[in-house]
Write an enzyme that holds these catalytic residues in place. Sequence first.
Site, PDB file in Angstrom:
ATOM      1  CG  ASP A   1      36.510   5.646  34.997  1.00 44.57           C
ATOM      2  OD1 ASP A   1      37.558   5.016  35.219  1.00 44.57           O
ATOM      3  OD2 ASP A   1      35.409   5.314  35.449  1.00 44.57           O
TER       4      ASP A   1
ATOM      5  NE  ARG B   1      33.869   7.390  32.193  1.00 41.27           N
ATOM      6  CZ  ARG B   1      34.400   6.797  31.122  1.00 41.27           C
ATOM      7  NH1 ARG B   1      34.077   5.542  30.828  1.00 41.27           N
ATOM      8  NH2 ARG B   1      35.234   7.442  30.333  1.00 41.27           N
TER       9      ARG B   1
ATOM     10  NE  ARG C   1      28.724   0.961  32.175  1.00 43.54           N
ATOM     11  CZ  ARG C   1      29.944   1.425  32.487  1.00 43.54           C
ATOM     12  NH1 ARG C   1      30.448   2.429  31.827  1.00 43.54           N
ATOM     13  NH2 ARG C   1      30.639   0.876  33.470  1.00 43.54           N
TER      14      ARG C   1
ATOM     15  CG  HIS D   1      31.815   0.070  27.172  1.00 47.34           C
ATOM     16  ND1 HIS D   1      32.723   0.664  28.024  1.00 47.34           N
ATOM     17  CD2 HIS D   1      30.699   0.823  27.229  1.00 47.34           C
ATOM     18  CE1 HIS D   1      32.175   1.739  28.571  1.00 47.34           C
ATOM     19  NE2 HIS D   1      30.939   1.855  28.106  1.00 47.34           N
TER      20      HIS D   1
ATOM     21  CB  CYS E   1      39.105   1.782  27.035  1.00 49.14           C
ATOM     22  SG  CYS E   1      38.272   0.229  27.126  1.00 49.14           S
TER      23      CYS E   1
END
Length: 291
Positions: A79, A104, A149, A178, A283
Site C-alpha cells: 500500500d 501499514r 482511520r 478517508h 491517494c
Amino acid sequence: MSTPETIATPAPARTAHHRRYLMCRPEHFTVSYTINPWMEPAKPTDTAKAVAQWQKLHDLYLELGHEVELIEPLAGYPDMVYTANGGFVIGGRAYVPEFRFVERQGEAPAFADWFRANGFDTVMPEEVNEGEGDFLLVGDVILAGTGFRSTGDSHREVGEVFGREVVSLNLIDPRFYHLDTAIAVLDPVQGVENGGPECANIAYLPGAFDDASRAILEERFPDAILVSDEDGAVFGLNSASDGYNVIISPRAVGFEKQLRERGYNPIMVDLSELLLGGGGIKCCTLELRGA
Ligand SMILES: CN(C)C(=N)NCCC[C@H](N)C(=O)O
C-alpha cells in the site's frame, strides 16, 4: 412577442498553480490483506498494469509542469503507493502518520526518513492519523476526517502542529473511509492574507458524512460542487487539482461535466488496478507544500 433570453453565467477563468508531489512507484503492489471494503485478496492483481497506470499519472504531472519526488517502495508494503497517507505537509513541516492497521505501520518510518533527508521539519505523531488521506488544506483551514482511520485526537494534534483552524468531519460510509475519497479540493491554497479568495472551493459527496458534518460543509462552502453517488462510488472525488487542471477517474462522467461548467479542465487518468487496493489518483499523490 419575444421570448425571454436565458443568459448563462460565464464560468470564472481558472489558473493552474505549480505543485510539488511525492509519489511511490507501485513495484510491490498487490492485495494480500483486507483493511477496507474495496480490498479482496482473492481477486487477482496485475503489478505491471498498476505500474503502467501509475506511470501515466506521474508523467502527466510532469507534462503539466509540476515537480514529482519519489520515495523508494519497500517490499512487503504493497500500500506504500498511496503516498497521500504518508504525511501532511505545510510550509516545509511534515506531520508523520501513525497508521491504524499493523499492515501499514512499517511505512511510517520510511516516510519520516524521507522527509528528514529532504530537509523537512519532521514532526512525529502521538495520535493515529493517516496524513493527507484525512487532512485536507482548503484555503487557510484544515478539514479533518474521522470515523474510520484518523482519530479525533489527531485533529487536535494536527491543529497544534500547524497552528491552524481544524474543522472535524465525521465519515459514515465504510467505502469512503478517508476524507480524500469524499472531498476534492479544487482551488489553490490562497489565504486572504495572500490576496487570494476568502475561501477556496471544494467538491464533495454529501452521503459520505453525518448530518452535522453536512451542515458544516453547506455553511462553509455554499458554492461547492455536490457530486452524485454514482461518481462518488467510482472514486471520482479522489482527484488532484492545480486550480485549473483536475485529474479525475474516467468513470466519473457527471463530475467531469460539472467541472467543465465551472471552468476547470478535467483530465481523465485510469487507475483501475490501484482501485483494487482502495485508492485512486489523490491517494497516490502527496502534496509537498514548501516553506
Ligand atoms: C483515497 N484513500 C483512500 C487514500 N488516501 N488511501 C488509500 C489507501 C488504501 C490502502 N489499501 C488502505 O486501506 O489504507
